[in-house]
Design a protein around this motif. Structure first.
Motif, PDB file in Angstrom:
ATOM      1  N   GLY A  55      82.281   6.560  15.975  1.00 46.81           N
ATOM      2  CA  GLY A  55      83.048   6.555  16.776  1.00 46.81           C
ATOM      3  C   GLY A  55      84.729   7.232  16.775  1.00 46.81           C
ATOM      4  O   GLY A  55      84.575   8.069  15.838  1.00 46.81           O
ATOM      5  N   CYS A  56      85.424   7.498  17.177  1.00 44.23           N
ATOM      6  CA  CYS A  56      86.333   7.787  17.422  1.00 44.23           C
ATOM      7  C   CYS A  56      87.185   7.775  15.234  1.00 44.23           C
ATOM      8  O   CYS A  56      87.027   7.222  14.763  1.00 44.23           O
ATOM      9  CB  CYS A  56      87.631   6.885  17.651  1.00 44.23           C
ATOM     10  SG  CYS A  56      89.494   8.354  18.077  1.00 44.23           S
ATOM     11  N   ILE A  57      87.356   8.900  15.217  1.00 43.49           N
ATOM     12  CA  ILE A  57      88.147   9.168  13.366  1.00 43.49           C
ATOM     13  C   ILE A  57      89.612   9.378  13.567  1.00 43.49           C
ATOM     14  O   ILE A  57      89.582   9.959  12.752  1.00 43.49           O
ATOM     15  CB  ILE A  57      86.947   9.909  12.860  1.00 43.49           C
ATOM     16  CG1 ILE A  57      86.371  11.295  13.824  1.00 43.49           C
ATOM     17  CG2 ILE A  57      85.642   9.320  12.650  1.00 43.49           C
ATOM     18  CD1 ILE A  57      85.902  12.031  12.221  1.00 43.49           C
ATOM     19  N   GLY A  58      89.662   9.741  14.418  1.00 42.04           N
ATOM     20  CA  GLY A  58      91.364  10.825  14.703  1.00 42.04           C
ATOM     21  C   GLY A  58      92.019  11.467  16.169  1.00 42.04           C
ATOM     22  O   GLY A  58      92.646  10.834  17.348  1.00 42.04           O
ATOM     23  N   PRO A  59      91.885  12.606  15.147  1.00 40.35           N
ATOM     24  CA  PRO A  59      92.642  13.740  16.020  1.00 40.35           C
ATOM     25  C   PRO A  59      91.567  14.284  17.196  1.00 40.35           C
ATOM     26  O   PRO A  59      91.043  15.358  17.468  1.00 40.35           O
ATOM     27  CB  PRO A  59      92.432  14.553  15.222  1.00 40.35           C
ATOM     28  CG  PRO A  59      91.923  14.562  14.436  1.00 40.35           C
ATOM     29  CD  PRO A  59      91.296  13.119  14.032  1.00 40.35           C
ATOM     30  N   CYS A  60      91.398  12.962  18.227  1.00 39.56           N
ATOM     31  CA  CYS A  60      90.925  13.128  19.547  1.00 39.56           C
ATOM     32  C   CYS A  60      90.845  15.011  20.242  1.00 39.56           C
ATOM     33  O   CYS A  60      89.837  15.312  20.667  1.00 39.56           O
ATOM     34  CB  CYS A  60      90.912  12.095  20.757  1.00 39.56           C
ATOM     35  SG  CYS A  60      90.791  10.698  19.287  1.00 39.56           S
ATOM     36  N   LEU A  61      91.385  15.220  20.437  1.00 45.54           N
ATOM     37  CA  LEU A  61      91.750  16.337  21.593  1.00 45.54           C
ATOM     38  C   LEU A  61      91.807  17.786  20.498  1.00 45.54           C
ATOM     39  O   LEU A  61      91.228  18.756  20.912  1.00 45.54           O
ATOM     40  CB  LEU A  61      93.092  16.517  21.954  1.00 45.54           C
ATOM     41  CG  LEU A  61      93.976  15.735  22.945  1.00 45.54           C
ATOM     42  CD1 LEU A  61      95.720  15.429  22.493  1.00 45.54           C
ATOM     43  CD2 LEU A  61      93.191  15.769  24.327  1.00 45.54           C
ATOM     44  N   LEU A  62      91.549  17.630  19.627  1.00 45.09           N
ATOM     45  CA  LEU A  62      90.606  18.497  18.855  1.00 45.09           C
ATOM     46  C   LEU A  62      89.014  18.475  17.741  1.00 45.09           C
ATOM     47  O   LEU A  62      88.927  19.518  17.004  1.00 45.09           O
ATOM     48  CB  LEU A  62      91.161  18.690  16.815  1.00 45.09           C
ATOM     49  CG  LEU A  62      92.855  18.406  17.013  1.00 45.09           C
ATOM     50  CD1 LEU A  62      93.388  19.077  15.323  1.00 45.09           C
ATOM     51  CD2 LEU A  62      93.125  20.164  18.083  1.00 45.09           C
ATOM     52  N   GLY A  63      88.507  17.712  19.023  1.00 51.43           N
ATOM     53  CA  GLY A  63      87.028  17.312  18.639  1.00 51.43           C
ATOM     54  C   GLY A  63      86.458  18.416  19.367  1.00 51.43           C
ATOM     55  O   GLY A  63      86.610  19.439  20.199  1.00 51.43           O
ATOM     56  N   PRO A  64      85.111  18.576  18.905  1.00 50.50           N
ATOM     57  CA  PRO A  64      84.466  17.849  18.478  1.00 50.50           C
ATOM     58  C   PRO A  64      84.629  17.632  16.616  1.00 50.50           C
ATOM     59  O   PRO A  64      85.284  18.343  16.150  1.00 50.50           O
ATOM     60  CB  PRO A  64      82.910  17.895  18.323  1.00 50.50           C
ATOM     61  CG  PRO A  64      82.507  19.095  19.600  1.00 50.50           C
ATOM     62  CD  PRO A  64      84.566  19.352  19.325  1.00 50.50           C
ATOM     63  N   ASN A  65      85.290  16.353  15.973  1.00 50.20           N
ATOM     64  CA  ASN A  65      85.799  16.171  14.953  1.00 50.20           C
ATOM     65  C   ASN A  65      84.262  15.826  14.069  1.00 50.20           C
ATOM     66  O   ASN A  65      83.565  15.404  14.040  1.00 50.20           O
ATOM     67  CB  ASN A  65      86.851  15.166  14.934  1.00 50.20           C
ATOM     68  CG  ASN A  65      87.862  15.717  15.082  1.00 50.20           C
ATOM     69  OD1 ASN A  65      88.328  16.475  14.922  1.00 50.20           O
ATOM     70  ND2 ASN A  65      88.318  14.560  16.316  1.00 50.20           N
ATOM     71  N   VAL A  66      84.243  16.759  12.893  1.00 42.24           N
ATOM     72  CA  VAL A  66      82.917  15.967  12.093  1.00 42.24           C
ATOM     73  C   VAL A  66      84.048  16.164  10.301  1.00 42.24           C
ATOM     74  O   VAL A  66      84.478  17.067   9.972  1.00 42.24           O
ATOM     75  CB  VAL A  66      82.191  17.503  11.724  1.00 42.24           C
ATOM     76  CG1 VAL A  66      80.810  17.033  10.180  1.00 42.24           C
ATOM     77  CG2 VAL A  66      81.213  17.367  12.780  1.00 42.24           C
ATOM     78  N   LEU A  67      83.270  15.231   9.835  1.00 39.86           N
ATOM     79  CA  LEU A  67      83.245  14.289   8.627  1.00 39.86           C
ATOM     80  C   LEU A  67      83.059  14.826   7.812  1.00 39.86           C
ATOM     81  O   LEU A  67      81.733  13.544   7.695  1.00 39.86           O
ATOM     82  CB  LEU A  67      84.666  12.986   8.779  1.00 39.86           C
ATOM     83  CG  LEU A  67      84.995  12.789   7.808  1.00 39.86           C
ATOM     84  CD1 LEU A  67      86.458  13.897   6.938  1.00 39.86           C
ATOM     85  CD2 LEU A  67      86.105  10.931   7.652  1.00 39.86           C
ATOM     86  N   VAL A  68      83.303  14.976   6.382  1.00 35.85           N
ATOM     87  CA  VAL A  68      82.266  14.912   5.041  1.00 35.85           C
ATOM     88  C   VAL A  68      82.796  15.334   4.186  1.00 35.85           C
ATOM     89  O   VAL A  68      83.406  14.608   3.415  1.00 35.85           O
ATOM     90  CB  VAL A  68      81.960  16.775   5.395  1.00 35.85           C
ATOM     91  CG1 VAL A  68      81.092  16.814   4.018  1.00 35.85           C
ATOM     92  CG2 VAL A  68      81.174  17.223   5.778  1.00 35.85           C
TER      93      VAL A  68
END
Ligand code: FES
Length: 107
Positions: A55-68
């Motif tokens: 689910g949401c990890i923060g900066p929604c308007l910059l999605g798609p977000n991928v955290l490694v």
């Protein structure tokens, strides 16, 4: 199950199109998730790289977000065509892809 070298969280949160925060789901994050799955499977990397849709990890308007992790690198506005670069340069070779990272004021 072996401990993975890297864990990739792909935000697939959905919200209505008119929602002020937007969402990664509204910007084709499912396509990005599928591309990660296909490429990791094609390269037989499931014992080294774990994929989790989240689910949401923060900066929604910059999605798609991928955290490694373990590096804690956040990639934003990731497209299907970016996936191969992230896999080859970061997940395999260990060099984060600076051009795709979220802006410093965001992460
Ligand atoms: S909806 Fe993906 S970061 Fe918020």
């Amino acid at each position: 199950m072996p401990r993975p070298e890297r864990h990739v969280f792909i935000c697939t949160q959905n919200r209505p199109q008119s929602h002020p925060r937007g969402s990664c789901g509204a910007h084709n994050s499912a396509e990005v998730m599928n591309e990660f799955m296909n490429e990791i499977q094609r390269r037989n990397l499931f014992d080294k790289i774990m994929l989790t849709n989240t689910g949401c990890i923060g900066p929604c308007l910059l999605g798609p977000n991928v955290l490694v992790y373990p590096e804690g690198v956040l990639y934003s506005k990731v497209t299907k065509t970016d996936v191969k670069t992230i896999i080859e340069q970061h997940l395999i070779d260990g060099e984060p892809v600076t051009d795709l990272m979220a802006p410093k004021e965001v992460w």
